[in-house]
Design a protein around this motif. Structure first.
Motif, PDB file in Angstrom:
ATOM      1  N   UNK B 131       0.829  -1.192   0.000  1.00 32.72           N
ATOM      2  CA  UNK B 131       0.000   0.000   0.000  1.00 32.72           C
ATOM      3  C   UNK B 131       0.867   1.247   0.000  1.00 32.72           C
ATOM      4  N   UNK B 132       0.217   2.388   0.047  1.00 34.61           N
ATOM      5  CA  UNK B 132       0.957   3.639  -0.087  1.00 34.61           C
ATOM      6  C   UNK B 132       1.984   3.793   1.016  1.00 34.61           C
ATOM      7  N   UNK B 133       1.572   3.528   2.247  1.00 28.00           N
ATOM      8  CA  UNK B 133       2.504   3.731   3.353  1.00 28.00           C
ATOM      9  C   UNK B 133       3.690   2.795   3.237  1.00 28.00           C
ATOM     10  N   UNK B 134       3.441   1.571   2.802  1.00 26.20           N
ATOM     11  CA  UNK B 134       4.527   0.608   2.726  1.00 26.20           C
ATOM     12  C   UNK B 134       5.406   0.784   1.503  1.00 26.20           C
ATOM     13  N   UNK B 135       4.878   1.385   0.462  1.00 25.58           N
ATOM     14  CA  UNK B 135       5.658   1.490  -0.769  1.00 25.58           C
ATOM     15  C   UNK B 135       6.606   2.677  -0.743  1.00 25.58           C
ATOM     16  N   UNK B 136       6.368   3.603   0.153  1.00 25.20           N
ATOM     17  CA  UNK B 136       7.239   4.774   0.200  1.00 25.20           C
ATOM     18  C   UNK B 136       7.905   4.870   1.552  1.00 25.20           C
ATOM     19  N   UNK B 137       8.985   5.622   1.616  1.00 27.19           N
ATOM     20  CA  UNK B 137       9.743   5.699   2.868  1.00 27.19           C
ATOM     21  C   UNK B 137       9.064   6.651   3.845  1.00 27.19           C
ATOM     22  N   UNK B 138       9.781   6.904   4.938  1.00 30.94           N
ATOM     23  CA  UNK B 138       9.161   7.631   6.047  1.00 30.94           C
ATOM     24  C   UNK B 138       8.795   9.058   5.696  1.00 30.94           C
ATOM     25  N   UNK B 139       9.351   9.589   4.628  1.00 34.40           N
ATOM     26  CA  UNK B 139       9.035  10.982   4.280  1.00 34.40           C
ATOM     27  C   UNK B 139       7.637  11.124   3.707  1.00 34.40           C
ATOM     28  N   UNK B 140       6.968   9.984   3.514  1.00 31.30           N
ATOM     29  CA  UNK B 140       5.653  10.046   2.905  1.00 31.30           C
ATOM     30  C   UNK B 140       4.625  10.715   3.798  1.00 31.30           C
ATOM     31  N   UNK B 141       3.524  11.166   3.220  1.00 31.00           N
ATOM     32  CA  UNK B 141       2.525  11.904   3.999  1.00 31.00           C
ATOM     33  C   UNK B 141       1.639  10.952   4.797  1.00 31.00           C
ATOM     34  N   UNK B 142       0.948  11.510   5.769  1.00 31.76           N
ATOM     35  CA  UNK B 142       0.030  10.686   6.527  1.00 31.76           C
ATOM     36  C   UNK B 142      -1.269  10.505   5.766  1.00 31.76           C
ATOM     37  N   UNK B 143      -1.592  11.472   4.930  1.00 31.98           N
ATOM     38  CA  UNK B 143      -2.837  11.424   4.175  1.00 31.98           C
ATOM     39  C   UNK B 143      -2.755  10.332   3.118  1.00 31.98           C
ATOM     40  N   UNK B 144      -3.909   9.703   2.883  1.00 32.42           N
ATOM     41  CA  UNK B 144      -3.963   8.630   1.897  1.00 32.42           C
ATOM     42  C   UNK B 144      -4.347   9.202   0.545  1.00 32.42           C
ATOM     43  N   UNK B 145      -3.548   8.931  -0.459  1.00 26.46           N
ATOM     44  CA  UNK B 145      -3.846   9.455  -1.789  1.00 26.46           C
ATOM     45  C   UNK B 145      -4.055   8.361  -2.817  1.00 26.46           C
ATOM     46  N   UNK B 146      -3.529   7.205  -2.542  1.00 26.15           N
ATOM     47  CA  UNK B 146      -3.481   6.205  -3.611  1.00 26.15           C
ATOM     48  C   UNK B 146      -3.779   4.827  -3.044  1.00 26.15           C
ATOM     49  N   UNK B 147      -4.523   4.050  -3.792  1.00 25.52           N
ATOM     50  CA  UNK B 147      -4.819   2.681  -3.388  1.00 25.52           C
ATOM     51  C   UNK B 147      -4.135   1.716  -4.343  1.00 25.52           C
ATOM     52  N   UNK B 148      -3.460   0.730  -3.782  1.00 29.31           N
ATOM     53  CA  UNK B 148      -2.771  -0.206  -4.672  1.00 29.31           C
ATOM     54  C   UNK B 148      -3.790  -1.045  -5.413  1.00 29.31           C
ATOM     55  N   UNK B 149      -3.504  -1.370  -6.610  1.00 26.71           N
ATOM     56  CA  UNK B 149      -4.360  -2.336  -7.285  1.00 26.71           C
ATOM     57  C   UNK B 149      -3.514  -3.382  -7.989  1.00 26.71           C
TER      58      UNK B 149
END
Lengths: 318, 425, 273
Positions: B131-149
């Motif tokens: 998912x978004x949080x797991x695909x990007x490093x810690x600098x990523x935002x808390x807000x959810x923008x993208x859903x994996x498909x």
């Protein structure tokens, strides 16, 4: 024969009304865009965030990366190949096929038919023929013992291949123009030369060729201008690759704006492109003037230059 | 043209003009038969396209509120260009999917709809590395923008009739040796390359990390793997130009990926690296057993999760976004997500789907899919940087292509890339 | 004067070669489109299909809305051609026949615009249409070409050769100017108008560049664009399907050529004269 406007308009606003849509259209879609491009070339803008003023930075970046020069050089090389192929083939085919009879007429139609279809059609067709493993050309090469060539995938072969495909499509146009030019050669001169004992080659060299020179110049410069604007073949067949070997000018602009989202760079390239095109078009006009001058030297009455339609800036694109 | 015809035409002209003008009007949330129409721009071709279209069809038939209308837009990069163009022109669709590396750029540009506020957003049960949080490093935002498909990993595929599964290369040295063994010279149809891979950032970046490098330095500057990046590039060049066991495939972007698949199926390449996304396609079309394995390691195993995320575009009318969200929730649910994974080779994005597949014994029957899961364990997150995509597409990939095709000095190529990435903005 | 036999044989052979070089690729395209996938993969260069299979065409029809793309393309090309005809006549007339201040400047502008191709203007025009929300609409495809500098020039040249007496006589009869332009002069320069119409229609029907740049979605996608996009699908290059799509794309243009051959050739040759 009329030499210019001679009638009084019935109302002073008539001419302007008649010209209004055309002038408005040209202004909006031909003149204003150039001015806008010049302005945009001084910005950095990705269309999603607000633009920023950067002055000549885009031009500097293009110069530093050599991209503008590469686009110009690649396109010039491509165009030169196309011109040589098209003019040579067009003339040859015109000489071969301008005789009467249905066979020749059918052949002329066949050659010209490529001109009538879409560039997409031609590009897809030749991609299949040139497929390095399954294409007919590759198999023919293999059968003849020739080495395997990656026509569209070898950085050295891709550009000449595109030039050849382009020439295949537009030679029909050149041929038709040459046929018209050949028809302008007075029979009397040819017969006189034959009576003097000149064989076919001598007749060509001393009677036909000098009279065809203006036509040749016209065909050459038209092909030059048209091929300088080439885009479709590149986009469909190689997408500018391999390794930018076939990134022609217009494709470079397209890449910058639609793939890289760099409006400023794309606009700067547009400005440079237009300057180059303008210079080439002046060459075209010079060739036209030469034709008119040449016409003056013939036995036929000279036509005033104004009568000769300037070749279209695009491939017969009204 | 007769004068009568002209008169008729002239009177039709204003009508035509009006029609033209109205054809340009922006439409609001479109409705068809009482349903809200959601435009979905997608870029799958071939088999994956069929599966997607079937899922969409099933969604449309299974409820009466939303109609998803899918439009094909070319490969990932072509489609992305169109999305960005459409965004700039105000004609963007509500729903599309974009490669992971461009999500930071779009999010920071403010064109993506924040999803956390939508119903059920917090309990979709997505698998962490995907998912978004797991695909990007810690600098990523808390807000959810993208859903994996469709999330995939790079895999090494081997021609099972030439290479037994046990011999799958574990290290770069293994790969080099195997490629040498399998390469057969000879004219005509006899030639076979030991190895083929599309010259793509995705594989090179994985190799750079495998060699011990990182794409970004501690302060966030683009180091592009440093020495490790050079080593990775040099390895490809060695295989292609010195050993002559690697075939750089023809064409650009997804043309190259297609050619790689075709060469593998036709026996012209004994092993290839490509996406897990093609797993089912290759298995079904090969006339030999297909063995999949994780990429070989060097200093360490590593790979980046590839594929795309579904995103909602902020520009769309609210009703369309709501409707699109309904589709997203459905398609990330266990049933559809499992079906998608089973029929294509992509990884299952939801925990529920994964557990379903486990329970069904799917992974026992499909060892190749197990290989994809194994590769996932070595997944490395992308840095959350808006310039990531630009660096990849504009700066690094063209230079990779040149360097491999023309055998240019790898250090010079990457130095030039680093310089370009730094001065760029 | 009869040419000697060997020369004629050579000429005939070369003629046949030229015909083959330009016709055979299309024949090959059609033959490939009628093969089943197996044959394309296993025996791509066999000339004749072992089994004729229309499956490729079924795939083309299933994979893209051929009818809609065709209709959009034709409507667009017709709209452009008709609009051009409507606008070049009065403009050409004003520039050819009427004396007024600013005439030279106006004519100069028309000439200058001959040098400005679509490839040089597409970036700003795209941004302009984007600002207006007209990207991906028929307007963006048609309006930029509604005026034609080339057509205006051609009509002007043609009208220069028309004797003033015709116009003066019509004026004496009390005809308003627009009647003179469209109903008196139009028929007089009919060959030029037909040429312009044909050239314009064919060029814009086949246009790939402008629709590519001005459309993003499916709404007003044209057939050349759809077919080019079609090739990009698929996890393997299925040439028989691509060729089938290509047949669909090329057939209308070739059919038009077969029907209007003489006029088209005259249009090309005539625009040179």
């Amino acid at each position: 024969m009329a030499t210019g406007p001679t009638l009084r308009p019935r109302a002073p606003w008539h001419p302007w009304l008649m010209l209004a849509p055309t002038l408005a259209g040209l202004g909006l879609f031909a003149v204003a865009p150039l001015a806008v491009a010049a302005y945009s070339s001084l910005l950095r803008w990705d269309m999603l965030t607000p633009p920023a003023w950067v002055g000549l930075a885009n031009y500097r970046a293009l110069a530093r990366s050599g991209e503008a020069w590469r686009a110009f050089g690649t396109t010039l090389l491509f165009s030169s190949l196309v011109v040589v192929l098209t003019t040579g083939l067009g003339l040859g085919l015109a000489l071969l096929l301008s005789r009467p009879g249905r066979f020749a007429a059918f052949a002329r139609a066949a050659v010209f038919s490529a001109y009538v279809v879409s560039w997409v059609s031609v590009a897809l067709l030749w991609m299949w023929l040139l497929d390095p493993d399954a294409g007919l050309v590759a198999r023919a090469f293999a059968a003849l013992g020739l080495p395997r060539v990656g026509f569209l995938t070898d950085p050295g072969a891709a550009l000449p291949t595109l030039a050849a495909v382009t020439a295949w499509k537009i030679t029909g146009y050149a041929m038709v123009v040459f046929v018209v030019g050949l028809q302008d050669v007075p029979r009397a001169l040819l017969e006189a030369a034959a009576l003097d004992g000149a064989g076919p080659w001598a007749r060509f060299r001393f009677v036909v060729w000098p009279l065809l020179r203006p036509t040749t110049a016209f065909v050459a410069t038209s092909s030059l201008v048209v091929s300088f604007q080439a885009f479709d073949v590149v986009r469909v067949m190689t997408q500018g690759g391999p390794a930018h070997a076939t990134t022609l000018f217009v494709y470079a602009i397209y890449e910058q704006i639609f793939l890289n989202l760099r409006v400023g760079r794309a606009s700067a390239l547009t400005v440079l492109f237009f300057v180059a095109l303008f210079a080439l078009s002046l060459l075209q006009f010079w060739a036209l003037a030469a034709r008119a001058r040449g016409a003056g030297r013939k036995a036929t009455p000279p036509r005033p230059p104004a009568e000769a339609a300037p070749p279209p800036a695009r491939e017969a694109a009204p | 043209m007769s004068s009568l015809g002209r008169r008729a035409w002239l009177s039709a002209a204003p009508l035509a003009a009006a029609a033209l003008a109205s054809a340009g009007c922006r439409r609001d949330a479109e409705r068809e038969g009482g349903r809200v129409v959601v435009s979905l721009w997608f870029s799958y071709g071939g088999k994956n396209r069929e599966v997607l279209l079937e899922l969409v069809r099933r969604f449309n038939e299974g409820q009466a509120r939303v109609l998803v209308r899918p439009t094909y837009q070319g490969d990932y990069f072509e489609a992305l260009a169109k999305v960005r163009t459409a965004l700039a022109a105000g004609v963007a669709p509500a729903l599309t999917h974009v490669v992971g590396e461009v999500v930071p750029y779009l999010a920071e540009a403010g064109v993506l709809e924040p999803l956390s506020g939508y119903e059920g957003a917090r309990d979709l049960g997505l698998l962490p590395p995907l998912d978004q949080a797991g695909s990007f490093d810690a600098a990523g935002p808390r807000e959810l923008f993208a859903l994996p498909f469709n999330r995939s990993v790079p895999l090494a595929y081997l021609n099972g009739s030439l290479v037994p599964a046990a011999q799958a290369p574990r290290t770069w040295a293994d790969l080099r040796a195997l490629a040498r063994d399998l390469t057969r010279r000879g004219g005509g149809g006899e030639a076979r390359f030991g190895f083929e891979v599309p010259i793509s950032w995705w594989f090179w970046a994985a190799m750079a990390v495998q060699a011990g490098g990182e794409l970004l330095g501690p302060a966030g500057e683009p180091t592009l793997g440093g020495e490790a990046g050079v080593e990775a590039l040099a390895f490809w060049q060695t295989l292609a130009h010195r050993d002559r066991t690697m075939r750089p495939p023809a064409g650009r972007d997804y043309n190259a990926w297609q050619v790689t698949n075709q060469d593998f199926l036709a026996g012209r390449a004994a092993t290839i690296w490509t996406s897990a996304a093609f797993l089912r396609y290759l298995e079904e079309n090969a006339s030999f057993p297909v063995v999949a394995a994780p990429l070989p390691a060097h200093a360490r195993p590593a790979a980046f999760v590839g594929g795309t995320f579904f995103v909602l575009l902020r520009q769309a009318p609210p009703a369309q976004k709501e409707a699109a969200w309904a589709f997203l929730r459905w398609v990330c649910g266990p049933g559809p997500a499992a079906e998608w994974a089973e029929r294509t080779g992509y990884l299952p994005v939801s925990r529920g789907a994964y557990e379903q597949m486990l329970a069904r014994g799917f992974y026992e029957k499909h060892p190749n899919d197990r290989a994809a899961l194994a590769q996932l364990e070595a997944a490395h997150p992308w840095p959350w940087r808006p310039e990531l995509f630009r660096v990849e597409r504009e700066i690094v990939e063209p230079r990779l292509e040149r360097a491999v095709l023309l055998d240019e000095d790898p250090r010079a190529a990457l130095d030039a890339a680093r310089r370009a990435a730094r001065e760029d903005g | 004067m009869r040419p000697p036999r060997p020369a004629k044989l050579v000429a005939d052979a070369l003629t046949a070669l030229a015909t083959a070089a330009w016709l055979f690729p299309y024949v090959w395209m059609v033959l490939t489109s009628l093969k089943p996938l197996r044959e394309v993969l296993e025996r791509p260069t066999d000339l004749w299909p072992k089994r004729f299979d229309g499956g490729a065409y079924a795939e083309v029809w299933a994979g893209m809305p051929v009818g809609r793309y065709f209709a959009v393309t034709t409507a667009m090309a017709l709209a452009i051609a008709f609009l051009q005809l409507a606008l070049v006549l009065p403009a050409g007339y004003a520039l050819a026949k009427l004396r007024f201040v600013g005439r030279n400047a106006a004519f100069g502008l028309v000439l200058a615009c001959l040098l400005v191709p679509a490839q040089a203007t597409f970036v700003p025009v795209f941004l302009f249409f984007a600002r207006l929300g007209l990207v991906d609409t028929m307007a963006a495809l048609v309006l930029p070409f509604a005026v034609s500098a080339f057509g205006t020039f051609l009509v002007r040249q043609a009208l220069l050769n028309v004797p003033d007496e015709i116009i003066e006589a019509a004026r004496l009869d009390g005809a308003p100017e627009w009647v003179i332009v469209y109903r008196v002069l139009g028929p007089v320069v009919r060959p030029t108008l037909v040429s312009l119409f044909l050239l314009s229609f064919v060029f814009h029907w086949n246009d790939y560049f402008w629709p590519l740049v001005m459309t993003t979605g499916d709404r007003v996608r044209t057939l050349p664009l759809g077919v080019a996009l079609f090739r990009e699908q698929g996890t393997g290059v299925r040439w028989h399907v691509v060729m089938a799509a290509n047949v669909v794309l090329s057939a209308p243009a070739l059919a038009l050529f077969a029907v209007a051959q003489r006029q088209l050739l005259r249009a090309i040759g005539g625009s040179y004269r």
